[in-house]
Design a protein around this motif. Structure first.
Motif, PDB file in Angstrom:
ATOM      1  N   ASN A  61      69.340  48.439  39.134  1.00  0.00           N
ATOM      2  CA  ASN A  61      68.402  48.698  40.225  1.00  0.00           C
ATOM      3  C   ASN A  61      69.162  49.309  41.401  1.00  0.00           C
ATOM      4  O   ASN A  61      69.785  48.600  42.194  1.00  0.00           O
ATOM      5  CB  ASN A  61      67.696  47.404  40.645  1.00  0.00           C
ATOM      6  CG  ASN A  61      66.621  47.655  41.692  1.00  0.00           C
ATOM      7  OD1 ASN A  61      66.382  48.801  42.088  1.00  0.00           O
ATOM      8  ND2 ASN A  61      65.980  46.594  42.146  1.00  0.00           N
ATOM      9  N   ALA A  62      69.108  50.642  41.498  1.00  0.00           N
ATOM     10  CA  ALA A  62      69.858  51.323  42.561  1.00  0.00           C
ATOM     11  C   ALA A  62      69.348  50.972  43.948  1.00  0.00           C
ATOM     12  O   ALA A  62      70.111  50.959  44.922  1.00  0.00           O
ATOM     13  CB  ALA A  62      69.782  52.841  42.352  1.00  0.00           C
ATOM     14  N   ASP A  63      68.038  50.668  44.083  1.00  0.00           N
ATOM     15  CA  ASP A  63      67.482  50.337  45.406  1.00  0.00           C
ATOM     16  C   ASP A  63      68.011  49.010  45.935  1.00  0.00           C
ATOM     17  O   ASP A  63      67.928  48.747  47.144  1.00  0.00           O
ATOM     18  CB  ASP A  63      65.956  50.283  45.333  1.00  0.00           C
ATOM     19  CG  ASP A  63      65.352  51.656  45.079  1.00  0.00           C
ATOM     20  OD1 ASP A  63      64.213  51.718  44.590  1.00  0.00           O
ATOM     21  OD2 ASP A  63      66.025  52.657  45.380  1.00  0.00           O
ATOM     22  N   GLU A  64      68.537  48.163  45.062  1.00  0.00           N
ATOM     23  CA  GLU A  64      69.014  46.851  45.499  1.00  0.00           C
ATOM     24  C   GLU A  64      70.213  46.976  46.433  1.00  0.00           C
ATOM     25  O   GLU A  64      70.420  46.127  47.302  1.00  0.00           O
ATOM     26  CB  GLU A  64      69.372  46.001  44.272  1.00  0.00           C
ATOM     27  CG  GLU A  64      69.909  44.601  44.594  1.00  0.00           C
ATOM     28  CD  GLU A  64      68.918  43.754  45.364  1.00  0.00           C
ATOM     29  OE1 GLU A  64      69.350  42.834  46.074  1.00  0.00           O
ATOM     30  OE2 GLU A  64      67.695  44.020  45.266  1.00  0.00           O
ATOM     31  N   SER A  66      70.661  49.142  48.868  1.00  0.00           N
ATOM     32  CA  SER A  66      70.193  49.327  50.246  1.00  0.00           C
ATOM     33  C   SER A  66      69.720  48.024  50.851  1.00  0.00           C
ATOM     34  O   SER A  66      70.027  47.700  52.006  1.00  0.00           O
ATOM     35  CB  SER A  66      69.073  50.365  50.282  1.00  0.00           C
ATOM     36  OG  SER A  66      69.534  51.619  49.835  1.00  0.00           O
ATOM     37  N   VAL A  67      68.969  47.235  50.066  1.00  0.00           N
ATOM     38  CA  VAL A  67      68.457  45.964  50.582  1.00  0.00           C
ATOM     39  C   VAL A  67      69.611  45.012  50.872  1.00  0.00           C
ATOM     40  O   VAL A  67      69.634  44.324  51.901  1.00  0.00           O
ATOM     41  CB  VAL A  67      67.470  45.341  49.571  1.00  0.00           C
ATOM     42  CG1 VAL A  67      66.916  44.025  50.127  1.00  0.00           C
ATOM     43  CG2 VAL A  67      66.332  46.303  49.280  1.00  0.00           C
ATOM     44  N   GLU A 150      71.431  54.236  56.997  1.00  0.00           N
ATOM     45  CA  GLU A 150      70.056  54.165  57.482  1.00  0.00           C
ATOM     46  C   GLU A 150      70.026  54.019  59.002  1.00  0.00           C
ATOM     47  O   GLU A 150      69.223  54.656  59.692  1.00  0.00           O
ATOM     48  CB  GLU A 150      69.327  52.998  56.819  1.00  0.00           C
ATOM     49  CG  GLU A 150      67.850  52.922  57.180  1.00  0.00           C
ATOM     50  CD  GLU A 150      67.128  51.825  56.415  1.00  0.00           C
ATOM     51  OE1 GLU A 150      66.015  51.449  56.837  1.00  0.00           O
ATOM     52  OE2 GLU A 150      67.664  51.349  55.398  1.00  0.00           O
ATOM     53  N   ASN A 550      58.566  44.331  47.136  1.00  0.00           N
ATOM     54  CA  ASN A 550      59.163  43.243  46.360  1.00  0.00           C
ATOM     55  C   ASN A 550      58.107  42.360  45.688  1.00  0.00           C
ATOM     56  O   ASN A 550      58.450  41.404  45.009  1.00  0.00           O
ATOM     57  CB  ASN A 550      60.059  42.383  47.257  1.00  0.00           C
ATOM     58  CG  ASN A 550      61.288  43.132  47.717  1.00  0.00           C
ATOM     59  OD1 ASN A 550      61.703  44.077  47.066  1.00  0.00           O
ATOM     60  ND2 ASN A 550      61.879  42.710  48.828  1.00  0.00           N
ATOM     61  N   ALA A 558      54.957  50.495  44.367  1.00  0.00           N
ATOM     62  CA  ALA A 558      55.860  51.605  44.689  1.00  0.00           C
ATOM     63  C   ALA A 558      55.079  52.894  44.937  1.00  0.00           C
ATOM     64  O   ALA A 558      55.504  53.746  45.736  1.00  0.00           O
ATOM     65  CB  ALA A 558      56.869  51.801  43.563  1.00  0.00           C
ATOM     66  N   ARG A 561      53.999  53.424  48.612  1.00  0.00           N
ATOM     67  CA  ARG A 561      54.998  53.615  49.680  1.00  0.00           C
ATOM     68  C   ARG A 561      54.705  54.840  50.543  1.00  0.00           C
ATOM     69  O   ARG A 561      54.748  54.761  51.771  1.00  0.00           O
ATOM     70  CB  ARG A 561      56.391  53.724  49.096  1.00  0.00           C
ATOM     71  CG  ARG A 561      57.488  53.858  50.156  1.00  0.00           C
ATOM     72  CD  ARG A 561      58.826  54.203  49.559  1.00  0.00           C
ATOM     73  NE  ARG A 561      59.265  53.179  48.628  1.00  0.00           N
ATOM     74  CZ  ARG A 561      60.439  53.210  47.994  1.00  0.00           C
ATOM     75  NH1 ARG A 561      61.272  54.204  48.232  1.00  0.00           N
ATOM     76  NH2 ARG A 561      60.765  52.259  47.130  1.00  0.00           N
TER      77      ARG A 561
END
Length: 617
Positions: A61-64, A66-67, A150, A550, A558, A561
């Motif tokens: 999960n590449a988005d993880e 950033s979080v 960011e 989430n 998604a 968004r």
């Protein structure tokens, strides 16, 4: 570990190593206690208990990433945060810094750990106020860096909500910000002087030749060893007499050898004249880089000027141009390499601590050495330094005057020794006088005792007066308590009214058959009505507070968004979309979603509302 923390779990260290190798973020220097707490918090949010499993989650999960980075890098900032320290910087430090530089010298400032830019723009405002906008644009460059891409993107836009400017004096907000569509943008003509870029304080090279370095409440996240490494880089980055501005949560008690405190309470420090981390500096190098005129006969000048002992020394040419400055002169009189090549009359040392130009002319014309005794220089209040100045003509092989050497011999210790001897002699003389006066003192003792009795009586009267003042103060405190009670009653009534309003709003949401989701500006769920529970089978207490993306429900969140982000940026936005979803019974259904902006009183977007209805086949 070096700062007394417990040895972390090896699996946790593997997580840090994976972050470093895969994304280039090196968190190994961060304090383990707070770092582990934040990573565990993020793991609990996604239901992962084991560090190895969390590495697997990061891989798929590449988005993880950033979080997780947003969880670790808590960007807490504000304009002129800690007003007292900023006021001191604006009124005391910046005027001194500007006075130490010439009217055309560049001013380089580094805001390290700038987050979303408030600190960098605060520096721009403070300098523009001190210098004037025109001179600011010509001389100042502010380098603002952070590891959070960011936050840097936000800072580059230089656009802020009205609430972000609440800590700024209104007159400054009006002068330096332009209102556009409910947001406030920093002045474009000054914005060009602020340069944002990514810089990891642990891994990346520091920015050099900095006059003012601001790093507030960033070092506290690192362990002691990493703090020492970063501070060494800061010392290298700063120019001589450069200023370091830290946050209230940070101290330099273990680094006094490289920084001297300007104001310890407000965490302002000046680069020490010498210390670990100071790069090698030679006058000959500076002369090559900063030479303003053609210094002929430089080899003969260097041979004559630096054959003396290591005391403060400068050398001027036959045309009164400063040719050489030794390191001791730089440290003693605040000179620097940039003064090489300037006319003697243009630098402070030409008239302070002594008027040099007349002596230099005399030594050059008469071709003889001059000695100037008892030259006093006030470094600061009560800090006198005494010099004996030797002015020596430098004559070349052809009997031509090459220049003049000026040497400052520090005679402070010798003068103080002489003063101590004179003082001791005066003490001996006064001792005899004291013996003679002893009888007179004994005679006056009775008179002093009588005076003491009278003073005690006066003190008693003052205590009585103080007691009466305390009684008056007690009555005032009682009155204040009554006023606070009245305010408390009013607040209690307001709370009751708010409870009624909340119950009314709750009843509206409950009565709607359609599913309703209310989001804040960070896309976190603020409200989740019964219709939403019926559609997706997720209870209100499970949904509220969670990020929309989430939510583990049958709705493809998604895909929402783009419309949600549009609603968060445009206060008049409303759009309808239809999505295929799976309801709580596991059936595939067609959902009609209407997304609109949640507007604040001023009309700016303050969130988003999603209304969801199942479409019949």
């Amino acid at each position: 570990m070096s700062d007394g923390q417990p040895i972390p779990d090896q699996d946790f260290e593997e997580v840090l190593q994976y972050l470093k190798e895969s994304r280039g973020f090196d968190f190994t220097g961060y304090k383990r206690t707070s770092l582990m707490r934040r990573v565990r918090h993020r793991m609990s949010q996604i239901g992962v208990d084991d560090y190895t499993d969390y590495i697997d989650q990061l891989q798929v999960n590449a988005d993880e990433f950033s979080v997780l980075f947003n969880t670790i890098l808590i960007n807490v900032t504000a304009f002129f945060r800690d007003q007292e320290a900023w006021t001191y910087l604006r009124e005391e430090v910046i005027p001194t810094l500007l006075a130490e530089r010439g009217p055309d010298d560049p001013i380089r400032v580094w805001s390290a750990g700038c987050a979303s830019g408030e600190e960098a723009y605060s520096l721009a405002i403070a300098l523009a106020e001190a210098m004037g906008p025109e001179r600011f644009r010509q001389q100042v460059k502010i380098y603002a860096t952070d590891v959070d891409d960011e936050a840097l993107s936000h800072a580059r836009h230089a656009s802020y909500a009205e609430r972000d400017l609440q800590s700024m004096p209104p007159e400054l907000a009006t002068k330096y910000f332009e209102q556009q569509n409910g947001r406030y943008s920093f002045r474009k003509d000054l914005r060009r002087s602020v340069i944002f870029g990514r810089n990891d304080l642990v891994q990346d090279a520091p920015i050099s030749r900095i006059d003012l370095l601001v790093c507030r409440n960033t070092l506290m996240y690192f362990n002691q060893e990493t703090q020492a490494k970063i501070l060494g880089r800061f010392h290298f980055a700063l120019m001589p007499k450069g200023v370091l501005f830290l946050g209230k949560a940070e101290m330099l008690l273990s680094h006094s050898r490289i920084f001297d405190p300007i104001d310890l309470k407000r965490r302002l420090f000046r680069k020490a004249a010498s210390g670990a981390g100071t790069p090698a500096h030679f006058v000959s190098h500076a002369m090559v880089h900063d030479r303003r005129v053609d210094l002929r006969g430089i080899d003969a000048l260097r041979e004559h000027a630096f054959s003396a002992s290591p005391v403060a020394q400068i050398v001027v040419t036959a045309e009164d141009v400063v040719a050489l400055i030794n390191q001791q002169a730089e440290n003693t009189f605040g000179l620097s390499a940039k003064d090489v090549g300037r006319p003697l009359r243009d630098i402070d040392i030409s008239y302070r601590p002594v008027e040099l130009r007349g002596y230099v002319d005399q030594a050059r014309l008469e071709r003889k050495s001059l000695r100037i005794k008892d030259v006093e220089w006030l470094r600061g209040p009560g800090e006198s330094t005494w010099f004996e100045v030797h002015v020596n003509p430098l004559v070349g092989a052809d009997n031509a005057i090459l220049g003049v050497s000026v040497v400052f011999h520090d005679m402070t210790a010798a003068r103080r020794l002489l003063e101590d001897l004179e003082h001791a002699n005066r003490q001996l003389e006064s001792a005899y006088e004291e013996l003679q006066s002893t009888n007179e003192e004994l005679e006056t003792t009775n008179e002093e005792l009588q005076s003491t009795v009278e003073e005690l009586e006066t003190t008693n009267e003052e205590l009585q007066s103080t007691n009466e003042e305390l009684e008056t103060m007690n009555e005032e405190l009682q009155s204040t308590n009554d006023e606070l009670q009245t305010i408390n009653d009013a607040l209690r009534e307001r709370t009751t009214e708010l409870d009624r309003v909340n119950e009314f709003l709750e009843s509206i949401l409950t009565s709607l058959r359609a599913g309703v989701i209310v989001l804040d500006v960070q896309m976190r769920v603020l409200a989740w009505n019964r219709g939403a529970e019926e559609l997706w089978g997720m209870r209100r207490d499970e949904a509220e507070g969670e990020h929309l993306l989430n939510l583990d429900i049958g709705l493809p969140v998604a895909d929402l968004r783009p419309v949600v982000r549009s609603a968060l940026s445009d206060g008049t936005f409303m759009e309808e979309v239809k999505l295929t979803a799976v309801n709580r019974r596991g059936r595939e259904v067609l959902i009609r979603v209407v997304c609109s902006s949640l507007r604040a009183n001023g009309g700016e977007p303050d969130g988003a509302i999603l209304v969801m209805e199942q479409q019949e086949d």
